[in-house]
Design a protein around this motif. Structure first.
Motif, mmCIF file in Angstrom:
data_model
loop_
_atom_site.group_PDB
_atom_site.id
_atom_site.type_symbol
_atom_site.label_atom_id
_atom_site.label_comp_id
_atom_site.label_asym_id
_atom_site.label_seq_id
_atom_site.Cartn_x
_atom_site.Cartn_y
_atom_site.Cartn_z
ATOM 1 N N TYR A 77 0.832 -1.196 0.000
ATOM 2 C CA TYR A 77 0.000 0.000 0.000
ATOM 3 C C TYR A 77 0.875 1.258 0.000
ATOM 4 C CZ TYR A 77 -4.345 -2.535 0.917
ATOM 5 O OH TYR A 77 -5.455 -3.360 0.803
ATOM 6 N N SER A 78 0.514 2.213 -0.837
ATOM 7 C CA SER A 78 1.245 3.479 -0.891
ATOM 8 C C SER A 78 0.264 4.636 -0.959
ATOM 9 C CB SER A 78 2.178 3.513 -2.107
ATOM 10 O OG SER A 78 1.422 3.477 -3.310
ATOM 11 N N ALA A 79 0.696 5.770 -0.423
ATOM 12 C CA ALA A 79 -0.129 6.975 -0.499
ATOM 13 C C ALA A 79 -0.309 7.383 -1.948
ATOM 14 C CB ALA A 79 0.518 8.095 0.302
ATOM 15 N N GLY A 80 0.723 7.124 -2.767
ATOM 16 C CA GLY A 80 0.632 7.481 -4.175
ATOM 17 C C GLY A 80 -0.465 6.735 -4.900
ATOM 18 N N GLU A 81 -0.679 5.483 -4.540
ATOM 19 C CA GLU A 81 -1.712 4.674 -5.192
ATOM 20 C C GLU A 81 -3.101 4.973 -4.637
ATOM 21 O OE1 GLU A 81 -2.861 -0.016 -6.104
ATOM 22 O OE2 GLU A 81 -1.097 0.456 -4.868
ATOM 23 N N HIS A 82 -3.194 5.140 -3.333
ATOM 24 C CA HIS A 82 -4.509 5.232 -2.696
ATOM 25 C C HIS A 82 -4.947 6.664 -2.389
ATOM 26 C CE1 HIS A 82 -5.058 0.899 -2.323
ATOM 27 N NE2 HIS A 82 -3.776 0.824 -2.005
ATOM 28 N N GLY A 83 -4.039 7.631 -2.558
ATOM 29 C CA GLY A 83 -4.413 9.023 -2.366
ATOM 30 C C GLY A 83 -4.783 9.373 -0.936
ATOM 31 N N THR A 84 -4.174 8.692 0.035
ATOM 32 C CA THR A 84 -4.472 8.959 1.438
ATOM 33 C C THR A 84 -3.731 10.205 1.924
ATOM 34 O OG1 THR A 84 -2.777 7.281 1.905
ATOM 35 C CG2 THR A 84 -5.080 6.640 2.130
ATOM 36 N N ALA A 85 -4.343 10.904 2.864
ATOM 37 C CA ALA A 85 -3.768 12.150 3.368
ATOM 38 C C ALA A 85 -2.757 11.921 4.482
ATOM 39 C CB ALA A 85 -4.888 13.062 3.863
ATOM 40 N N SER A 86 -2.760 10.731 5.067
ATOM 41 C CA SER A 86 -1.831 10.415 6.150
ATOM 42 C C SER A 86 -1.612 8.912 6.203
ATOM 43 C CB SER A 86 -2.381 10.891 7.497
ATOM 44 O OG SER A 86 -3.473 10.076 7.894
ATOM 45 N N LYS A 87 -0.553 8.512 6.907
ATOM 46 C CA LYS A 87 -0.310 7.076 7.055
ATOM 47 C C LYS A 87 -1.353 6.429 7.954
ATOM 48 C CE LYS A 87 3.674 5.228 6.463
ATOM 49 N NZ LYS A 87 5.085 4.765 6.556
ATOM 50 N N VAL A 88 -1.933 7.196 8.862
ATOM 51 C CA VAL A 88 -3.034 6.676 9.678
ATOM 52 C C VAL A 88 -4.151 6.178 8.767
ATOM 53 C CG1 VAL A 88 -4.843 7.256 11.343
ATOM 54 C CG2 VAL A 88 -2.525 8.150 11.663
ATOM 55 N N ASP A 89 -4.509 6.987 7.777
ATOM 56 C CA ASP A 89 -5.575 6.616 6.845
ATOM 57 C C ASP A 89 -5.172 5.416 5.987
ATOM 58 O OD1 ASP A 89 -7.088 8.727 7.788
ATOM 59 O OD2 ASP A 89 -6.439 10.097 6.211
ATOM 60 N N LEU A 90 -3.909 5.394 5.563
ATOM 61 C CA LEU A 90 -3.429 4.305 4.712
ATOM 62 C C LEU A 90 -3.477 2.972 5.454
ATOM 63 C CD1 LEU A 90 -2.166 3.677 1.906
ATOM 64 C CD2 LEU A 90 0.081 3.960 2.984
ATOM 65 N N VAL A 91 -3.005 2.967 6.694
ATOM 66 C CA VAL A 91 -3.005 1.735 7.488
ATOM 67 C C VAL A 91 -4.427 1.312 7.822
ATOM 68 C CG1 VAL A 91 -2.328 0.713 9.706
ATOM 69 C CG2 VAL A 91 -0.676 2.052 8.384
ATOM 70 N N ARG A 92 -5.287 2.273 8.103
ATOM 71 C CA ARG A 92 -6.689 1.941 8.377
ATOM 72 C C ARG A 92 -7.314 1.247 7.168
ATOM 73 N NH1 ARG A 92 -8.554 6.760 9.571
ATOM 74 N NH2 ARG A 92 -8.159 6.468 11.793
ATOM 75 N N LEU A 93 -7.051 1.766 5.974
ATOM 76 C CA LEU A 93 -7.567 1.162 4.746
ATOM 77 C C LEU A 93 -7.050 -0.262 4.587
ATOM 78 C CD1 LEU A 93 -9.071 1.534 2.002
ATOM 79 C CD2 LEU A 93 -6.888 2.337 1.073
ATOM 80 N N LEU A 94 -5.770 -0.467 4.822
ATOM 81 C CA LEU A 94 -5.156 -1.798 4.708
ATOM 82 C C LEU A 94 -5.820 -2.775 5.680
ATOM 83 C CD1 LEU A 94 -1.299 -2.392 4.677
ATOM 84 C CD2 LEU A 94 -2.841 -3.897 5.907
#
Length: 231
Positions: A147-164
């Motif tokens: 998972y990367s912010a570049g792929e998923h367009g998340t504003a923070s790593k908190v959001d990225l990890v939550r999505l994962l």
């Protein structure tokens, strides 16, 4: 920080990329200097290349935020061009054997995979950069998801990890990383945090709040073996 008595064996481990799995400076610094040479040639930047330590201190941040610190007076066009060039130059640099993972990363990941731990990457970097490193260094098959912010367009790593966690239905994971953003991502999502102190990019307070701090990647396996099975 080394006491693992309260830890339980996780179903999954989520890893940051830069400064955790990958020795970023071995790829970044040559590309960094080339990038500014090109920006000057194209008229997007004037003056000396900013100090390397400024760039290294920004690792773990979103690219938009990095350029606001490294090129604070740059135009939006200059920042976009810097994005393009950095990705291009780093992907080219992966062909250089000097761009390496930290010691025992691959071996430790392989052992965790053999033991049935579900492995993931969560990075604030660009998709092709993060996946490019995993592929070039032969660790891509070990991961269930990258998972990367570049792929998923998340504003923070908190959001990225939550999505994962949501997409893979994971309740019990270790977040493994070297920056405060990794600590925040783990804790805000109710997970255990393993802080990695071997990269040295952050200050003394960078990993405050981690459940355990490791000085080398291979120590991760020791802590995993010493924990109690989850209920």
């Amino acid at each position: 920080m080394e006491n693992t008595a309260t830890l339980t064996k996780p179903v999954a481990m989520i890893f940051d990329m830069d400064g955790t799995l990958f020795q970023t400076e071995t790829l970044l610094l040559p590309a960094y200097h080339q990038l500014f040479d090109i920006l000057r040639e194209e008229g997007h930047y004037e003056g000396e290349t900013p100090d390397e330590e400024l760039m290294l201190g920004c690792l773990g941040m979103l690219l938009d935020d990095i350029w606001k610190k490294v090129i604070p007076n740059g135009t939006p066009a200059a920042h976009r061009r810097a994005d393009e060039l950095l990705l291009l130059l780093e992907l080219e640099g992966l062909n250089n054997e000097a761009a390496v993972l930290y010691p025992e990363v691959k071996e430790t990941l392989e052992e965790l995979h053999r033991r049935g731990v579900r492995l993931f990457i969560a990075s604030n970097g660009l998709e092709h950069y993060v996946k490019g490193i995993a592929k070039a260094r032969g660790i891509m098959p070990l991961f269930e998801g990258i998972y990367s912010a570049g792929e998923h367009g998340t504003a923070s790593k908190v959001d990225l990890v939550r999505l994962l966690l949501e997409q893979h239905n994971i309740q019990d994971a270790w977040m493994v990383g070297d920056r405060s953003s990794d600590v925040e991502a783990g804790k805000e999502n109710g997970q255990t945090v393993i802080g990695c102190q071997y990269a040295g990019f952050g200050g003394k307070q960078e990993l405050k709040g981690s459940d355990v701090i490791i000085q080398s990647f291979s120590q991760l396996l020791k802590h995993y073996d010493q924990t109690m099975p989850s209920r």
